[in-house]
Motif scaffolding. Structure first.
Motif, mmCIF file in Angstrom:
data_model
loop_
_atom_site.group_PDB
_atom_site.id
_atom_site.type_symbol
_atom_site.label_atom_id
_atom_site.label_comp_id
_atom_site.label_asym_id
_atom_site.label_seq_id
_atom_site.Cartn_x
_atom_site.Cartn_y
_atom_site.Cartn_z
ATOM 1 N N TYR A 52 0.942 -1.505 -0.063
ATOM 2 C CA TYR A 52 0.340 0.004 0.150
ATOM 3 C C TYR A 52 0.950 1.281 0.164
ATOM 4 C CZ TYR A 52 -3.976 -3.152 0.349
ATOM 5 O OH TYR A 52 -5.071 -4.071 0.279
ATOM 6 N N ASP A 53 2.293 1.225 -0.272
ATOM 7 C CA ASP A 53 2.696 2.267 -0.067
ATOM 8 C C ASP A 53 2.657 3.116 1.170
ATOM 9 O OD1 ASP A 53 4.784 3.632 -1.555
ATOM 10 O OD2 ASP A 53 3.904 5.053 -2.693
ATOM 11 N N LEU A 54 2.880 2.447 1.713
ATOM 12 C CA LEU A 54 2.846 3.518 3.524
ATOM 13 C C LEU A 54 4.155 3.412 3.937
ATOM 14 C CD1 LEU A 54 0.874 0.355 5.325
ATOM 15 C CD2 LEU A 54 0.105 2.986 3.923
ATOM 16 N N PRO A 55 3.958 5.162 4.284
ATOM 17 C CA PRO A 55 5.442 5.402 4.967
ATOM 18 C C PRO A 55 5.879 5.316 6.100
ATOM 19 C CG PRO A 55 3.627 6.966 5.128
ATOM 20 C CD PRO A 55 2.941 6.030 4.385
ATOM 21 N N TRP A 56 5.893 3.680 6.290
ATOM 22 C CA TRP A 56 6.801 3.440 7.721
ATOM 23 C C TRP A 56 7.740 4.567 8.469
ATOM 24 C CZ3 TRP A 56 11.740 1.754 8.017
ATOM 25 C CH2 TRP A 56 12.467 1.853 6.721
ATOM 26 N N HIS A 57 8.039 4.590 7.703
ATOM 27 C CA HIS A 57 9.348 5.037 8.095
ATOM 28 C C HIS A 57 9.276 6.702 9.431
ATOM 29 C CE1 HIS A 57 8.611 7.688 4.481
ATOM 30 N NE2 HIS A 57 9.319 8.633 4.939
ATOM 31 N N ARG A 58 7.947 7.108 8.638
ATOM 32 C CA ARG A 58 7.933 7.977 9.496
ATOM 33 C C ARG A 58 6.903 8.113 10.752
ATOM 34 N NH1 ARG A 58 4.575 11.060 4.359
ATOM 35 N NH2 ARG A 58 7.153 11.075 3.145
ATOM 36 N N VAL A 59 6.949 6.875 11.342
ATOM 37 C CA VAL A 59 6.539 6.039 12.442
ATOM 38 C C VAL A 59 7.205 5.625 13.472
ATOM 39 C CG1 VAL A 59 4.780 4.177 13.921
ATOM 40 C CG2 VAL A 59 4.422 5.305 11.225
ATOM 41 N N VAL A 60 7.205 5.817 14.588
ATOM 42 C CA VAL A 60 8.690 5.860 15.531
ATOM 43 C C VAL A 60 7.821 5.278 16.786
ATOM 44 C CG1 VAL A 60 10.030 7.222 14.913
ATOM 45 C CG2 VAL A 60 8.635 8.133 16.762
ATOM 46 N N ASN A 61 8.719 4.972 17.666
ATOM 47 C CA ASN A 61 8.304 4.542 19.346
ATOM 48 C C ASN A 61 7.976 6.105 19.991
ATOM 49 O OD1 ASN A 61 10.073 5.647 20.932
ATOM 50 N ND2 ASN A 61 11.112 3.646 20.887
ATOM 51 N N VAL A 62 7.114 5.368 21.644
ATOM 52 C CA VAL A 62 6.608 6.842 22.140
ATOM 53 C C VAL A 62 7.820 7.956 22.328
ATOM 54 C CG1 VAL A 62 6.647 5.341 23.888
ATOM 55 C CG2 VAL A 62 4.688 8.044 24.007
ATOM 56 N N ARG A 63 8.925 7.494 22.912
ATOM 57 C CA ARG A 63 10.205 8.222 23.062
ATOM 58 C C ARG A 63 11.053 8.477 21.696
ATOM 59 N NH1 ARG A 63 9.479 3.243 26.037
ATOM 60 N NH2 ARG A 63 10.956 2.305 24.506
ATOM 61 N N GLY A 64 10.347 8.387 20.334
ATOM 62 C CA GLY A 64 11.239 9.124 19.438
ATOM 63 C C GLY A 64 11.637 7.970 18.618
ATOM 64 N N GLU A 65 12.050 6.989 19.745
ATOM 65 C CA GLU A 65 13.067 6.260 18.975
ATOM 66 C C GLU A 65 12.846 5.709 17.512
ATOM 67 O OE1 GLU A 65 15.020 5.291 23.399
ATOM 68 O OE2 GLU A 65 12.920 4.235 22.709
ATOM 69 N N ILE A 66 13.338 4.802 16.992
ATOM 70 C CA ILE A 66 13.245 4.516 15.674
ATOM 71 C C ILE A 66 13.693 2.339 15.763
ATOM 72 C CG2 ILE A 66 14.642 3.082 14.059
ATOM 73 C CD1 ILE A 66 15.187 6.293 12.973
ATOM 74 N N ALA A 67 12.387 1.960 15.942
ATOM 75 C CA ALA A 67 11.809 0.830 17.271
ATOM 76 C C ALA A 67 12.147 0.001 15.851
ATOM 77 C CB ALA A 67 10.760 1.446 17.564
ATOM 78 N N VAL A 68 12.677 -0.222 14.917
ATOM 79 C CA VAL A 68 12.757 -1.919 13.462
ATOM 80 C C VAL A 68 14.279 -2.500 14.319
ATOM 81 C CG1 VAL A 68 11.337 -0.281 11.615
ATOM 82 C CG2 VAL A 68 14.091 -0.421 12.016
ATOM 83 N N PRO A 69 14.093 -3.748 13.764
ATOM 84 C CA PRO A 69 14.209 -5.032 14.591
ATOM 85 C C PRO A 69 15.653 -4.956 14.330
ATOM 86 C CG PRO A 69 12.851 -5.999 13.614
ATOM 87 C CD PRO A 69 12.481 -4.536 13.021
ATOM 88 N N ASN A 70 15.929 -4.359 12.992
ATOM 89 C CA ASN A 70 17.841 -4.852 12.303
ATOM 90 C C ASN A 70 18.086 -3.794 12.016
ATOM 91 O OD1 ASN A 70 17.276 -4.056 9.187
ATOM 92 N ND2 ASN A 70 15.971 -5.996 9.708
ATOM 93 N N GLU A 71 19.709 -3.859 12.222
ATOM 94 C CA GLU A 71 20.391 -1.994 11.125
ATOM 95 C C GLU A 71 19.964 -1.486 10.232
ATOM 96 O OE1 GLU A 71 21.921 0.579 14.308
ATOM 97 O OE2 GLU A 71 20.948 -1.390 15.280
#
Length: 100
Positions: free
Chosen positions: A50-69
Motif C-alpha cells: 500500500y506504499d505506506l510511509p512506514w519510516h514516519r512511525v517511531v516509538n513513543v520516545r521518538g526512537e526508531i524501533a525496527v529490529p535490524n540495523e
C-alpha cells in the motif's frame, strides 16, 4: 481488509512528509487506542503493498524501533531526507517533528 486495518492504512497515508507519529498514536487515530502492536503488524505486512510511509512511525520516545540495523539506518536516512532532525541520543525531537 478489516475495518481497523483499513483505518490504519488511511491514517498512515495522511502523515505529512517531515513529521513522525508513534505506533500508539496511529492506533488511537484509527479508533483502537490499545492496538499499537497491531499497527506494527500492519506496517510490517502492508507497507510495500500500500506504499505506506512506514519510516514516519517511531516509538513513543521518538526512537526508531525496527529490529535490524539495516532497516534502522534506512529509516533514519529517509527521515533525514525529509528534514527530520535527531537529538544527540538518536531520538527524533518530538517537540518539533511530532504530528498531532
Amino acid at each position: 481488509m478489516q475495518p481497523f486495518t483499513a483505518e490504519v492504512v488511511r491514517v498512515l497515508k495522511e502523515i505529512p512528509e517531515g513529521y513522525v507519529v508513534s505506533y500508539g498514536q496511529v492506533a488511537r487515530m484509527a479508533g483502537s487506542p490499545r492496538a499499537a502492536r497491531q499497527v506494527v503488524r500492519i506496517l510490517h505486512t502492508m507497507s510495500e503493498k500500500y506504499d505506506l510511509p512506514w519510516h514516519r512511525v517511531v516509538n513513543v520516545r521518538g526512537e526508531i524501533a525496527v529490529p535490524n540495523e539495516e532497516s534502522k539506518d534506512l529509516q533514519r536516512m529517509l527521515l533525514l531526507g525529509e528534514g527530520v532532525a535527531f537529538l544527540s541520543d538518536g531520538r527524533v525531537d518530538l517537540s518539533v517533528f511530532h504530528k498531532d
